[in-house]
Design an enzyme around this catalytic site. Structure first.
Site, mmCIF file in Angstrom:
data_model
loop_
_atom_site.group_PDB
_atom_site.id
_atom_site.type_symbol
_atom_site.label_atom_id
_atom_site.label_comp_id
_atom_site.label_asym_id
_atom_site.label_seq_id
_atom_site.Cartn_x
_atom_site.Cartn_y
_atom_site.Cartn_z
ATOM 1 C CB THR A 6 -0.915 -0.005 1.233
ATOM 2 O OG1 THR A 6 -1.693 -1.202 1.204
ATOM 3 C CG2 THR A 6 -1.829 1.192 1.258
ATOM 4 C CD GLU A 23 -3.952 -8.091 2.593
ATOM 5 O OE1 GLU A 23 -3.060 -7.260 2.829
ATOM 6 O OE2 GLU A 23 -3.976 -8.800 1.588
#
Lengths: 725, 725
Positions: A147, A431
């Site tokens: 990320t 996720e």
């Protein structure tokens, strides 16, 4: 132990009513007596090592530590968990901590959760032989850096680059923009020595997509950062504060070419890029993590519910609008409380069995993938995506509701509930953001319906779409009606499944109809079978909500099916035709164990409250087409009332069955013995001096306790009052 | 200011699309230009004094302070707010802080919120003359100590005693048990010099019920505790950590007899107990606090929505399933995000107007009470109770949903959202637990229906129960159907109200029917008009859920009515017969101002999403009896789609209209300019050294920052790695 008091007596009395032995249930859940005891021994060792076994003592984590104290304590418990796994050779804490936080709550948690699986699944054999032993010996500490500050679920948007330098045979890892700063990974701040960094692989100006690179972050001797790397802690979050979630900026960081993890792709010294045969293996890590999350959130919800049910058994409040009552009622006696908590208990068990089913199909998939068979991938991917979304939503909302069930004390960190809620809060995001997850499932669904309409076969898990009689594609009112005619009909699992299948089928066909109508009416070439993608994208966005509802209805059916098939012993009614698990690709060969009847009653409660509870997300869809009538919902509600009465004796046993230690709950109001008030006051008074006492163990600096009032008076209150005389 | 970047450009462009001037809307909401500016000047003074005006700088509150640091900062801002109110003679911060936390987030917040109102409303004139000037000059610091460790919403359960000692003309205040420990009051830990303590008044062994006593907690010179008093902080909660919520144990604490607050009752020197004429005045303080809470939670929800809408305007993610798209979409472009955020925005405005209506009827009540007229009391009590429950639930759930809309960054304290969510989290519990509140309203409701069935008149606010044609008492399927026949019908406020009236009426009569059936079928004397109370209490508990649903449906109708009546300029369609405000006892005399058309569109969205959104609590009740058909809900959903499109241009303006300063939002992702990423990284980097810089102002000790990684390596990681070489 304190002498028995009123609350402890209430707890004993309520527990004595149970119709079954909760210990037997624990054995069933954890794979037998021996496995349960092995598991419990590990928890006990950790709790002893961390000094939290004595639940009369305030846990250090609740002492109001500053950011550094939180982190040092995370290092302490993280090390204890890792040491125990190495020494005693087990994987009990591979995905959760000793308190059932997702293991990334430990600064060492990425080793088992994502760093490790990546090293095992996405490396070449040589790389595996090099890295995995280092990992298993705890000689490197990893994190998984995907990320970025500006980019999350949408992987193709990531900006970090790894450019091949042919002259030096190195990759140059670089953060080209502010938004490409890696942000969020647990342990990235200070703890990790190495990171798997996801970056755009660039060779001679050509981008070969996102690939994993091993980047050493720190010198192992003094832990100074490697050249070109900046990292730091990202501060306080709603939960998971025991780890150093961090950021990293890479400025032309050089790593060997061979640090590209080459399980799926290869880059040769001359710059040749070779796509692997098993590219889709990259999905396996992702699905593994989602499967683990699905497992864990069920435990977290169960923890919250166990705390709330125990507290509600001994907390007395009010006299139920009865002017003649002489004693207050335990709050569990109030219908609304009883209803909420048992519904939540049912959801926790539903998630447990759905997670087990999820693992079963994940294992089937990995076995097939190893043999080069990709056929199960779309179904398993769709199922884990929606189940991740569903379970994290149910657990996160449910834990918060359980917290609210505990009133004021549920707001205090001493109840243990704020930690559970805070640790669960990011799960709907990480996720794969839940709304995106549902849409991935919906995409699979829409393709399945297109196949059904063309007369083609579909995966077993969605074959009910073709066989459920209500599969009308029309937008107008359906004429199907729920066939149940007596209250007892609703107790039949097949009736329950039929209701859920009807809803899922109707919503799926309706969403498909909307998509088709919008795209075909807005494009001039009506004959073209697959509409232009740009129009399809617009239509998708327009009808996103019905698509999400369809995916959600499907996965709720999956969860109910899994709950039923896992708890129904073979019996005449579970003939293949009325198989309670139409989703599982192949029926499980072994018959499930015999659970206490109350668990099956709880399962019925799960199914029926999803239908009739006005607060159940999407319950409206059972009614809007008139499938379930008003008479029927009254009947269901009466049945639910009966089930609640029946379950009253077993509320505690159903909670005890989870087998949580008092220490793992970390709750002054949720311990086994029911001695709520003495523990709350003991912990509260412990706040004054607790830091000095506990400081040595967890490493907190703590000097806030008893003197904070004195300093407040000296610095602010005293001068203020004197100024006003 | 930073140079314009991509995010700032996106924000400018989106803001330029607005169809109205948000500044004008701000003036309308806050009572005109001058009042708005006066209000904003106060915020600016506070923000300057606290050093938070420059939103490029990390706010100290986010620096990971320990418990003492949090408290010292609370004292600092609390003092700033109090000083400003005294110096500039205003009451802007009487119920909320400069960041819209309920004012008890300040350790001095009970002065205006509960301590002050009690001194004004529940004292004798002599007492008022003595205490109020001390309070207004800030020479005493008060708290309101009611809740006990073992007792909350149910007042009669409180155990603390105040026993008259006739020999010394004193009351002896005492905590007889562990569970009678006062627990929770803000400022009780260290800050308050005085407390209004609710205790059982005992004279010669006779208990005269709960009464308020003034107890001096601390010596004003050195702030040492008075004899027999123990207090302390109760530690970390999910929010409101800037104050010392505390506990107190009283061991035979002696206070003068005249410290009984004698506004409602009197105790003479000889021990004579005299009930006052205006006993019900005690309710006034309670209703005042609930009214303030209702007001404030709307602002807090609005803050969360403003942050989330601004972030969603500049956050780009994914390409909407379009393989040909070249740029990512701002997440606001996704239908699910757009739908969620606009629904939440609509709810925030609905709470705003409902709160205003609540204050109107509260003011009517107090005027009547002053004249000795108690007739409005039951209606106003029922309305504030349910509205407190409804608004706190909507705001708390809504803020959490807005937080989730911001994905990962919404989980970080830097987004400002965790503070809002954490400060809102206790609201459904405090000042009356929500499920109990709904039941109080339901009780009023059931009495009203009994009157209606007997042909007796009821309060105007519930007269619709008598006139709505669907008021069938039967439990079988209703034959009523929503008369709307075209999509445009649903735009008509009267149609919307009719749908909500139908639901509220049906649920109320059904709950009444259930209560009656259960009590009459289980008692032999069927003819008896009022069933035995004990059976009634049982029946009540059995049917608690339908009773709560009925109360909730009523208050949702109240909120919609208030929204409609407050924003509908006089027009032919609002004839008295179709009056949009059937609840308000007397129609407001002045016509509402003219709001931008988008606000009215938003109001329609509020009404329609409550009906059709599968996630709206209780939307099932519009459908289960077939009142709204499938065709109609498809029509409503299509209409909602149109409304969302229409509102797209004004999302930002509707948020800007609230007039929040950047500093009051305290959000790195929600500032006016849209410069999200630079601010997040600036604040994140500020965590390293920010404490030293900011420490002086707020008083935090802070030395955690940049060295925490170093200490982690020295204490844990280094030794661990070396041990494994």
């Amino acid at each position: 132990m304190a002498a028995p008091n009123r609350q402890m007596a209430l707890m004993d009395k309520a527990r004595a009513c149970a119709t079954f032995n909760s210990r037997e249930l624990t054995y069933l859940l954890y794979g037998g007596k021996e496995a349960t005891e092995r598991r419990e021994a590990a928890f006990t060792r950790i709790e002893d090592a961390l000094g939290v076994s004595d639940t009369r003592k305030l846990p250090l984590a609740y002492a109001g530590q500053d950011r550094e104290g939180q982190y040092l304590q995370g290092l302490a418990f993280g090390k204890a968990l890792m040491d125990d796994e190495i020494k005693h050779r087990h994987g009990i804490f591979d995905y959760h901590s000793h308190r059932f936080a997702l293991i990334i709550a430990s600064p060492f948690g990425h080793n088992p959760l994502m760093f490790g699986p990546t090293l095992r699944l996405q490396t070449s054999p040589e790389q595996r032989d090099y890295w995995v032993p280092l990992l298993e010996a705890g000689k490197i500490i990893g994190t998984y850096a995907q990320t970025e500050l500006g980019h999350g679920t949408f992987l193709r948007g990531l900006e970090t680059t790894a450019t091949l330098d042919l002259d030096t045979d190195e990759f140059v890892v670089h953060s080209p923009t502010l938004t490409s700063t890696k942000y969020w990974p647990s342990a990235l701040g200070f703890t990790a020595s190495h990171a798997v960094v996801m970056a755009n692989l660039v060779i001679r100006g050509k981008n070969h997509g996102m690939q994993p690179f091993m980047v050493q972050l720190r010198n192992l001797d003094d832990y100074s950062l490697m050249p070109g790397i900046e990292t730091g802690d990202i501060g306080v979050k709603m939960g998971l504060n025991s780890t150093d979630m961090g950021y990293a900026v890479f400025t032309n960081v050089r790593i060997p070419r061979t640090n590209l993890l080459m399980g799926n792709v290869q880059v040769l010294q001359d710059g040749t890029f070779i796509k692997g045969k098993h590219q889709k293996m990259a999905y396996a890590t992702m699905m593994y993590t989602r499967d683990r999350i699905v497992h864990n959130v069920g435990f977290q919800l169960a923890q919250a519910v166990v705390i709330a049910t125990r507290y509600s058994t001994v907390r007395e409040q009010g006299i139920g609008f009865s002017p003649t009552a002489t004693a207050e009622w335990p709050i569990m006696a109030y219908k609304s409380q009883h209803y909420r908590l048992l519904s939540l208990m049912a959801q926790a068990y539903a998630l447990f069995f759905a997670a087990a089913e999820c693992t079963t199909i994940y294992n089937q998939l990995t076995a097939q993938l190893a043999a080069g068979d990709l056929s199960l991938l779309p179904y398993v991917h769709a199922t884990t995506a929606a189940l991740k979304a569903y379970s994290t939503q149910v657990a996160s909302d449910g834990a918060e509701d359980a917290r609210k069930c505990c009133g004021g004390l549920g707001y205090s960190i001493l109840s243990g509930l704020p930690s559970i809620v805070g640790d669960l809060a990011p799960m709907p995001t990480l996720e794969g953001e839940n709304h995106v997850m549902y849409q991935q499932t919906a995409r699979y669904f829409m393709k399945a319906i297109t196949r059904i309409k063309a007369g083609l076969p579909v995966d077993d898990g969605v074959s009910y779409l073709a066989t459920t009689p209500t599969s009308s594609s029309s937008s107008s009112a359906s004429t199907a009606h729920c066939p149940a005619s007596s209250p007892s009909d609703f107790l039949n699992p097949e009736t329950q499944l039929q209701i859920f299948r009807h809803r899922a089928t109707r919503l799926a066909f309706y969403a498909h109809h909307l998509l088709l109508t919008t795209t075909t009416t807005t494009t001039p070439t009506q004959q073209q079978p697959s509409p232009p993608t740009i129009l399809y994208a617009q239509a998708w966005n327009t009808h996103m909500l019905p698509l999400i509802h369809a995916a959600r209805a499907h996965i709720e059916l999956f969860v109910l099916s899994a709950f039923i098939s896992s708890t129904t012993p073979s019996s005449p009614q579970s003939s293949p035709q009325s198989s309670p698990s139409p989703q599982s690709p192949s029926p499980s060969p072994s018959s499930p164990p015999t659970y206490p009847p109350s668990l099956l009653t709880l399962r019925t409660l799960f199914a029926l409250t999803l239908i009739e509870n006005p607060l159940s997300p999407s319950s409206i869809h059972f009614f809007e087409d008139g499938y379930v009538s008003l008479e029927q919902v009254y009947s269901i509600r009466a049945t639910v009332g009966d089930l609640l009465k029946e379950l009253g004796r077993d509320v505690l046993a159903l909670g005890d069955g989870w087998g949580f230690s008092d220490a793992c709950l970390g709750s002054a109001i949720g311990c086994w013995d029911g001695d709520v008030y003495a523990r709350v006051m003991g912990w509260t008074r412990g706040l004054r001096g607790g830091e000095e006492e506990g400081g040595g163990k967890g490493g907190g600096k703590g000097e806030s306790g008893g003197d904070m009032g004195k300093r407040g008076f000296e610095k602010v209150i005293g001068p203020m009052l004197r100024g006003r005389l």
